[in-house]
Design an enzyme around this catalytic site. Structure first.
Site, PDB file in Angstrom:
ATOM      1  N   ARG A 152      -0.342  -4.165  -0.942  1.00  0.00           N
ATOM      2  CA  ARG A 152      -1.458  -5.001  -1.378  1.00  0.00           C
ATOM      3  C   ARG A 152      -1.031  -6.455  -1.263  1.00  0.00           C
ATOM      4  O   ARG A 152      -0.042  -6.860  -1.877  1.00  0.00           O
ATOM      5  CB  ARG A 152      -1.820  -4.680  -2.831  1.00  0.00           C
ATOM      6  N   TYR A 164      -4.690 -15.192 -10.673  1.00  0.00           N
ATOM      7  CA  TYR A 164      -4.244 -13.940 -11.259  1.00  0.00           C
ATOM      8  C   TYR A 164      -3.550 -13.061 -10.215  1.00  0.00           C
ATOM      9  O   TYR A 164      -4.045 -12.882  -9.111  1.00  0.00           O
ATOM     10  CB  TYR A 164      -5.441 -13.174 -11.853  1.00  0.00           C
ATOM     11  N   ASP A 216      -7.058  -7.059  -3.158  1.00  0.00           N
ATOM     12  CA  ASP A 216      -7.826  -6.904  -4.401  1.00  0.00           C
ATOM     13  C   ASP A 216      -8.602  -8.193  -4.678  1.00  0.00           C
ATOM     14  O   ASP A 216      -8.007  -9.257  -4.830  1.00  0.00           O
ATOM     15  CB  ASP A 216      -6.844  -6.614  -5.547  1.00  0.00           C
ATOM     16  N   HIS A 218     -10.745  -8.454  -7.260  1.00  0.00           N
ATOM     17  CA  HIS A 218     -10.807  -8.560  -8.719  1.00  0.00           C
ATOM     18  C   HIS A 218     -12.171  -8.968  -9.258  1.00  0.00           C
ATOM     19  O   HIS A 218     -12.279  -9.840 -10.124  1.00  0.00           O
ATOM     20  CB  HIS A 218      -9.710  -9.501  -9.226  1.00  0.00           C
ATOM     21  N   GLU A 242     -10.677  -4.194  -2.454  1.00  0.00           N
ATOM     22  CA  GLU A 242     -10.866  -3.629  -3.800  1.00  0.00           C
ATOM     23  C   GLU A 242     -11.710  -4.528  -4.691  1.00  0.00           C
ATOM     24  O   GLU A 242     -11.553  -5.751  -4.680  1.00  0.00           O
ATOM     25  CB  GLU A 242      -9.472  -3.445  -4.412  1.00  0.00           C
ATOM     26  N   GLU A 268     -11.180   0.898 -11.216  1.00  0.00           N
ATOM     27  CA  GLU A 268     -10.066   0.917 -12.173  1.00  0.00           C
ATOM     28  C   GLU A 268     -10.541   0.679 -13.604  1.00  0.00           C
ATOM     29  O   GLU A 268      -9.844   1.031 -14.540  1.00  0.00           O
ATOM     30  CB  GLU A 268      -8.987  -0.096 -11.774  1.00  0.00           C
ATOM     31  N   ARG A 289     -11.034   4.461  -7.812  1.00  0.00           N
ATOM     32  CA  ARG A 289      -9.758   3.960  -8.353  1.00  0.00           C
ATOM     33  C   ARG A 289      -9.508   4.370  -9.802  1.00  0.00           C
ATOM     34  O   ARG A 289      -8.657   3.781 -10.479  1.00  0.00           O
ATOM     35  CB  ARG A 289      -9.776   2.430  -8.286  1.00  0.00           C
ATOM     36  N   GLU A 345      -1.305   3.712  -6.384  1.00  0.00           N
ATOM     37  CA  GLU A 345      -0.727   2.373  -6.611  1.00  0.00           C
ATOM     38  C   GLU A 345       0.553   2.514  -7.437  1.00  0.00           C
ATOM     39  O   GLU A 345       0.610   3.285  -8.389  1.00  0.00           O
ATOM     40  CB  GLU A 345      -1.736   1.501  -7.376  1.00  0.00           C
ATOM     41  N   TRP A 408     -12.761 -12.273 -13.396  1.00  0.00           N
ATOM     42  CA  TRP A 408     -11.450 -12.529 -12.810  1.00  0.00           C
ATOM     43  C   TRP A 408     -10.873 -11.218 -12.303  1.00  0.00           C
ATOM     44  O   TRP A 408     -11.349 -10.167 -12.645  1.00  0.00           O
ATOM     45  CB  TRP A 408     -10.503 -13.149 -13.832  1.00  0.00           C
TER      46      TRP A 408
HETATM   47  O1  KDG Z   1      -4.651  -4.377 -16.847  1.00  0.00           O
HETATM   48  C1  KDG Z   1      -5.320  -4.843 -15.724  1.00  0.00           C
HETATM   49  C2  KDG Z   1      -4.394  -4.912 -14.553  1.00  0.00           C
HETATM   50  O2  KDG Z   1      -3.580  -3.822 -14.518  1.00  0.00           O
HETATM   51  C3  KDG Z   1      -5.165  -5.013 -13.283  1.00  0.00           C
HETATM   52  O3  KDG Z   1      -5.792  -6.243 -13.273  1.00  0.00           O
HETATM   53  C4  KDG Z   1      -4.310  -4.860 -12.058  1.00  0.00           C
HETATM   54  O4  KDG Z   1      -6.207  -5.070 -10.619  1.00  0.00           O
HETATM   55  C5  KDG Z   1      -5.133  -4.580 -10.835  1.00  0.00           C
HETATM   56  C6  KDG Z   1      -4.595  -3.618  -9.870  1.00  0.00           C
HETATM   57  O5  KDG Z   1      -5.323  -3.287  -8.943  1.00  0.00           O
HETATM   58  O6  KDG Z   1      -3.467  -3.186 -10.085  1.00  0.00           O
HETATM   59 MG    MG Z   2      -7.252  -3.940  -9.079  1.00  0.00          MG
END
Ligand code: KDG
Ligand code: MG
Length: 408
Positions: A152, A164, A216, A218, A242, A268, A289, A345, A408
């Site tokens: 990634r 981030y 990602d 986000h 992602e 996620e 995810r 991951e 974010w």
């Molecule tokens: O707790 C949130 C994080 O683990 C996350 O933001 C990490 O986006 C993330 C990822 O794909 O690992």
């Molecule tokens: Mg993520």
């Protein structure tokens, strides 16, 4: 193993912070078996610890640990309010601990109880980040040297001080830093959209066609912006893009899908199959995810996988450092035994985490394997864990340049 039904005699919650916070559930039975579950909800750890201690533990005492599905239904339907990350993480932890006990009772690794291996090992991806492109390319080379076949890639954005998931001048980052209140980042989506396609193209040019590249976003884009980004990176041949948009309004993925063929991954932050349902059945995504911790454990992740399989959607579970080695083990047992599992991951852990959570799972040549130990194959060193009490930690928040809050 005795023929008589075992009973749950103790339910304990450990909160430990060997470099970062983890909430771990321990279920003990009359026959002396111990099952472990992960209940870590990043930045809201103590809410799940209280939920388990105050509302779940008293209900589990005296129950038969073999009745995994019945216990899941009891905790899910019985609560009336249903779903939500705190409830589902708590249920997930109980589910993991009971699968661990069932494995130990039968002397089998959990993947054998899930139908046995359908693959020899589980493909994994890790993170590479660099503020500037040359640093990112160095970081990608470093993880390739460790054998990773999927990476990634994240970079800084011009005009930003913080982004981030990317540190300035250092390889590592921790999703929730030890701070009394969230760090505030300033985020400018247009600047990111101008910059990201070039970064990803540079990464592809550097690594050649074979390495699987992931990125990602986000949850930061509108549907129109997501469609634009998807088109702009089509030649990069990403393994997946992602979380292009916030996950609450799933209708918008139709627009993104209509405009780009880039493979999409999302989920996620989902906690149940019901949040995945339309994305899967309308084939709006390629990878789901959902995490074994936050989506109700092994029992529920398998339900999501089964639905996804019908619609040719594959599983690519969340596995950053806030998903403990117990949950990673559980995800690997699912991965080894689930046909439509694509990739896991694996962000990795600080050395101390490997000492507190001694695990049978292992990494080699870009792949993970859960190991052959009975149950999940993770044992917690409780004395060591007790030396690292909880420390307040929060994920960051982001504001636009005008000061308003953004995703974010
Ligand atoms: O707790 C949130 C994080 O683990 C996350 O933001 C990490 O986006 C993330 C990822 O794909 O690992
Ligand atoms: Mg993520």
């Amino acid at each position: 193993m005795s023929g008589a039904a075992d009973t749950i005699t103790a339910v304990d919650v450990l909160v430990t912070s060997p470099g970062r916070n983890f909430v771990t559930l321990k279920i003990t039975t009359a026959e002396g078996l111990v099952g472990w579950g992960d209940a870590t909800l990043n930045g809201r750890e103590l809410a799940v610890a209280s939920y388990l201690r105050d509302h779940v533990a008293p209900l589990l005492i005296g129950r038969d640990p073999a009745r995994i599905e019945d216990t899941w239904q009891y905790l899910y339907r019985g609560v009336y309010w249903r779903r939500g990350p705190v409830t589902m993480t708590a249920i997930g932890a109980v589910d993991l601990a009971l699968w661990d006990i069932k494995g130990k009772t039968t002397g089998q690794p959990v993947y054998q109880l899930l139908g046995g291996a359908v693959r020899d090992r589980v493909l994994t991806y890790t993170h590479a980040s660099g503020w500037e492109v040359p640093e990112l390319l160095d970081a990608i080379d470093a993880v390739r040297e460790r054998g990773f076949l999927a990476v990634r890639a994240q970079s800084g954005v011009p005009g930003h001080d913080l982004v981030y998931g990317v540190t300035r001048g250092g390889p590592g980052y921790e999703p929730a830093g030890r701070v009394a209140a969230p760090v505030e980042e300033v985020w400018d989506t247009e600047s990111y959209l101008r910059h990201a396609p070039g970064v990803l193209a540079a990464a592809r040019a550097h690594v050649g066609p074979e390495l699987r590249l992931l990125h990602d976003v986000h949850h930061r884009l509108t549907p129109g912006q997501a469609a634009r980004l998807g088109r702009a990176v089509e030649d990069v041949d990403l393994f997946w893009l992602e979380d292009v948009t916030p996950a609450e309004n799933q209708e918008v993925l139709r627009h993104v899908r209509h405009h780009t063929t880039v493979p999409l991954a999302i989920g996620e932050v989902f906690n149940t199959v019901w949040e995945c349902q339309s994305l899967i059945t309308e084939q709006l995504i390629d990878y789901i995810r959902t995490c074994v911790t936050h989506a109700g454990g092994i029992s529920h992740l398998r339900r999501i996988a089964a639905l996804a399989d019908i619609w040719q959607v594959k599983l690519g579970p969340h596995g950053p450092s806030d998903v403990s080695p117990v949950a990673l083990a559980a995800s690997l047992h699912v991965g080894l035994s689930t046909p439509n599992f694509a990739i896991q991951e694996y962000m990795g852990y600080e050395p101390l985490v490997h000492e507190v959570f001694r695990h049978a799972w292992s990494y080699e040549d870009g792949h993970l394997h859960p190991g052959e130990a009975p149950g999940l194959g993770v044992e917690v060193d409780e004395e060591l864990a007790a030396r690292f009490p909880y420390e307040a930690a929060y994920l960051p928040v982001a504001r636009r340049r005008d000061g308003s809050m953004t995703d974010w």
